[in-house]
Design a protein around this motif. Sequence first.
Motif, PDB file in Angstrom:
ATOM      1  N   ALA A 178      61.999 117.859  52.675  1.00  4.52           N
ATOM      2  CA  ALA A 178      61.463 117.905  54.040  1.00  4.52           C
ATOM      3  C   ALA A 178      62.157 116.877  54.929  1.00  4.52           C
ATOM      4  O   ALA A 178      62.508 117.173  56.075  1.00  4.52           O
ATOM      5  CB  ALA A 178      59.958 117.669  54.035  1.00  4.52           C
ATOM      6  N   ASN A 179      62.364 115.668  54.408  1.00  2.00           N
ATOM      7  CA  ASN A 179      63.070 114.655  55.196  1.00  2.00           C
ATOM      8  C   ASN A 179      64.511 115.068  55.466  1.00  2.00           C
ATOM      9  O   ASN A 179      65.044 114.821  56.542  1.00  2.00           O
ATOM     10  CB  ASN A 179      63.028 113.298  54.500  1.00  2.00           C
ATOM     11  N   TRP A 180      65.167 115.693  54.483  1.00  2.00           N
ATOM     12  CA  TRP A 180      66.529 116.175  54.693  1.00  2.00           C
ATOM     13  C   TRP A 180      66.546 117.240  55.791  1.00  2.00           C
ATOM     14  O   TRP A 180      67.412 117.221  56.665  1.00  2.00           O
ATOM     15  CB  TRP A 180      67.099 116.758  53.398  1.00  2.00           C
ATOM     16  N   ASN A 232      74.419 113.988  49.153  1.00  2.00           N
ATOM     17  CA  ASN A 232      73.673 114.973  49.944  1.00  2.00           C
ATOM     18  C   ASN A 232      72.775 115.820  49.037  1.00  2.00           C
ATOM     19  O   ASN A 232      71.606 116.046  49.356  1.00  2.00           O
ATOM     20  CB  ASN A 232      74.632 115.861  50.731  1.00  2.00           C
ATOM     21  N   GLY A 233      73.297 116.275  47.925  1.00  5.12           N
ATOM     22  CA  GLY A 233      72.505 117.058  46.987  1.00  5.12           C
ATOM     23  C   GLY A 233      71.337 116.277  46.421  1.00  5.12           C
ATOM     24  O   GLY A 233      70.227 116.802  46.292  1.00  5.12           O
ATOM     25  N   ILE A 287      69.922 124.728  47.118  1.00  8.43           N
ATOM     26  CA  ILE A 287      71.205 124.339  47.695  1.00  8.43           C
ATOM     27  C   ILE A 287      71.529 122.899  47.308  1.00  8.43           C
ATOM     28  O   ILE A 287      72.702 122.554  47.084  1.00  8.43           O
ATOM     29  CB  ILE A 287      71.191 124.519  49.229  1.00  8.43           C
ATOM     30  N   GLY A 288      70.517 122.047  47.181  1.00  7.05           N
ATOM     31  CA  GLY A 288      70.728 120.672  46.733  1.00  7.05           C
ATOM     32  C   GLY A 288      71.318 120.616  45.331  1.00  7.05           C
ATOM     33  O   GLY A 288      72.201 119.799  45.047  1.00  7.05           O
ATOM     34  N   ILE A 289      70.844 121.482  44.450  1.00  2.84           N
ATOM     35  CA  ILE A 289      71.394 121.553  43.093  1.00  2.84           C
ATOM     36  C   ILE A 289      72.860 121.953  43.144  1.00  2.84           C
ATOM     37  O   ILE A 289      73.694 121.395  42.425  1.00  2.84           O
ATOM     38  CB  ILE A 289      70.578 122.529  42.219  1.00  2.84           C
ATOM     39  N   ILE A 290      73.192 122.895  44.008  1.00  3.93           N
ATOM     40  CA  ILE A 290      74.583 123.334  44.139  1.00  3.93           C
ATOM     41  C   ILE A 290      75.454 122.181  44.631  1.00  3.93           C
ATOM     42  O   ILE A 290      76.538 121.939  44.082  1.00  3.93           O
ATOM     43  CB  ILE A 290      74.678 124.556  45.069  1.00  3.93           C
ATOM     44  N   PHE A 291      75.002 121.463  45.657  1.00  4.92           N
ATOM     45  CA  PHE A 291      75.766 120.319  46.161  1.00  4.92           C
ATOM     46  C   PHE A 291      75.969 119.279  45.062  1.00  4.92           C
ATOM     47  O   PHE A 291      77.063 118.728  44.911  1.00  4.92           O
ATOM     48  CB  PHE A 291      75.057 119.679  47.359  1.00  4.92           C
ATOM     49  N   LEU A 292      74.925 118.983  44.315  1.00  3.21           N
ATOM     50  CA  LEU A 292      75.012 117.989  43.254  1.00  3.21           C
ATOM     51  C   LEU A 292      76.009 118.433  42.173  1.00  3.21           C
ATOM     52  O   LEU A 292      76.850 117.644  41.731  1.00  3.21           O
ATOM     53  CB  LEU A 292      73.628 117.752  42.648  1.00  3.21           C
ATOM     54  N   LEU A 293      75.950 119.688  41.767  1.00  6.07           N
ATOM     55  CA  LEU A 293      76.867 120.186  40.741  1.00  6.07           C
ATOM     56  C   LEU A 293      78.308 120.216  41.223  1.00  6.07           C
ATOM     57  O   LEU A 293      79.228 119.923  40.457  1.00  6.07           O
ATOM     58  CB  LEU A 293      76.424 121.570  40.267  1.00  6.07           C
TER      59      LEU A 293
END
Length: 72
Positions: free
Chosen positions: A29-31, A20-21, A52-58
Amino acid sequence: MSRSLPLALAAVLSLGAAANGFFMLISPANWYFAVPGVTTTGPFNQHFVRDIGIIFLLVGIAMLTGIARPAA
């Protein structure tokens, strides 16, 4: 309870969070338009989605690290 069940659950959740991240970072934009309910929370903000994507990835990476080194 077996120790492998919580580790398997953590693996599934961490891979989902990391995917998800990654999607949020690659195509914010697609997300934004692909996830149901997100468009009702306010206008698209690329900077916010990527943060928020960086947070999910981490979080996903941290959980995978915890699975690889459960004693730590």
